[in-house]
Design a protein around this motif. Structure first.
Motif, PDB file in Angstrom:
ATOM      1  N   ASN A  13       0.804  -1.231   0.000  1.00 53.94           N
ATOM      2  CA  ASN A  13       0.000   0.000   0.000  1.00 53.94           C
ATOM      3  C   ASN A  13       0.835   1.279   0.000  1.00 53.94           C
ATOM      4  O   ASN A  13       0.277   2.367   0.010  1.00 53.94           O
ATOM      5  N   VAL A  15       2.682   3.117  -2.064  1.00 55.21           N
ATOM      6  CA  VAL A  15       2.526   4.156  -3.094  1.00 55.21           C
ATOM      7  C   VAL A  15       1.196   4.871  -2.919  1.00 55.21           C
ATOM      8  O   VAL A  15       1.129   6.101  -2.968  1.00 55.21           O
ATOM      9  N   GLU A  16       0.126   4.120  -2.680  1.00 54.98           N
ATOM     10  CA  GLU A  16      -1.181   4.737  -2.477  1.00 54.98           C
ATOM     11  C   GLU A  16      -1.187   5.636  -1.238  1.00 54.98           C
ATOM     12  O   GLU A  16      -1.754   6.729  -1.243  1.00 54.98           O
ATOM     13  N   TRP A  18       1.454   7.195   0.121  1.00 54.73           N
ATOM     14  CA  TRP A  18       2.225   8.413  -0.194  1.00 54.73           C
ATOM     15  C   TRP A  18       1.371   9.397  -0.988  1.00 54.73           C
ATOM     16  O   TRP A  18       1.390  10.595  -0.728  1.00 54.73           O
ATOM     17  N   ASN A  19       0.616   8.872  -1.960  1.00 60.21           N
ATOM     18  CA  ASN A  19      -0.242   9.743  -2.770  1.00 60.21           C
ATOM     19  C   ASN A  19      -1.319  10.410  -1.924  1.00 60.21           C
ATOM     20  O   ASN A  19      -1.604  11.594  -2.096  1.00 60.21           O
ATOM     21  N   ARG A  20      -1.905   9.669  -1.000  1.00 65.94           N
ATOM     22  CA  ARG A  20      -2.931  10.257  -0.129  1.00 65.94           C
ATOM     23  C   ARG A  20      -2.346  11.305   0.815  1.00 65.94           C
ATOM     24  O   ARG A  20      -2.981  12.304   1.109  1.00 65.94           O
ATOM     25  N   THR A  22       0.077  13.274   0.269  1.00 64.66           N
ATOM     26  CA  THR A  22       0.548  14.477  -0.429  1.00 64.66           C
ATOM     27  C   THR A  22      -0.545  15.175  -1.219  1.00 64.66           C
ATOM     28  O   THR A  22      -0.263  16.139  -1.930  1.00 64.66           O
ATOM     29  N   SER A  23      -1.775  14.700  -1.120  1.00 62.55           N
ATOM     30  CA  SER A  23      -2.874  15.356  -1.822  1.00 62.55           C
ATOM     31  C   SER A  23      -4.122  15.301  -0.956  1.00 62.55           C
ATOM     32  O   SER A  23      -4.242  14.477  -0.058  1.00 62.55           O
ATOM     33  N   TRP A  70      -3.787   3.663   5.440  1.00 60.85           N
ATOM     34  CA  TRP A  70      -2.491   3.696   6.113  1.00 60.85           C
ATOM     35  C   TRP A  70      -2.562   3.193   7.543  1.00 60.85           C
ATOM     36  O   TRP A  70      -1.543   2.936   8.158  1.00 60.85           O
TER      37      TRP A  70
END
Length: 72
Positions: A13, A15-16, A18-20, A22-23, A70
């Motif tokens: 999980n 990458v997902e 990290w994306n959450r 940072t956005s 997370w």
């Protein structure tokens, strides 16, 4: 009351997560009864800590059990 929640992200999980992180708006990840005070991440690791405030330990526990990717 303040609560300390530690977490370790599963490798599948990362990458997902990290994306959450940072956005978007972090407040959208919490129920109305749980307020994020701060969130710290180990940049070179897959773990971190969140400080939340709530009047209900039960609500914090429910959020941890059913919360964002997370924490699961």
């Amino acid at each position: 009351m303040l609560f300390i929640v530690t977490y370790k992200v599963r490798s599948e999980n990362i990458v997902e997560v990290w994306n959450r992180f940072t956005s978007g708006n972090p407040d959208d990840e919490y129920p109305e009864s749980v307020k994020q005070i701060c969130r710290y991440h180990g940049v070179a690791s897959d773990s971190g800590v969140v400080i939340v405030e709530s009047d209900s330990a039960v609500d914090v526990s429910r959020w941890c059990s059913n919360g964002p990717i997370w924490l699961n």
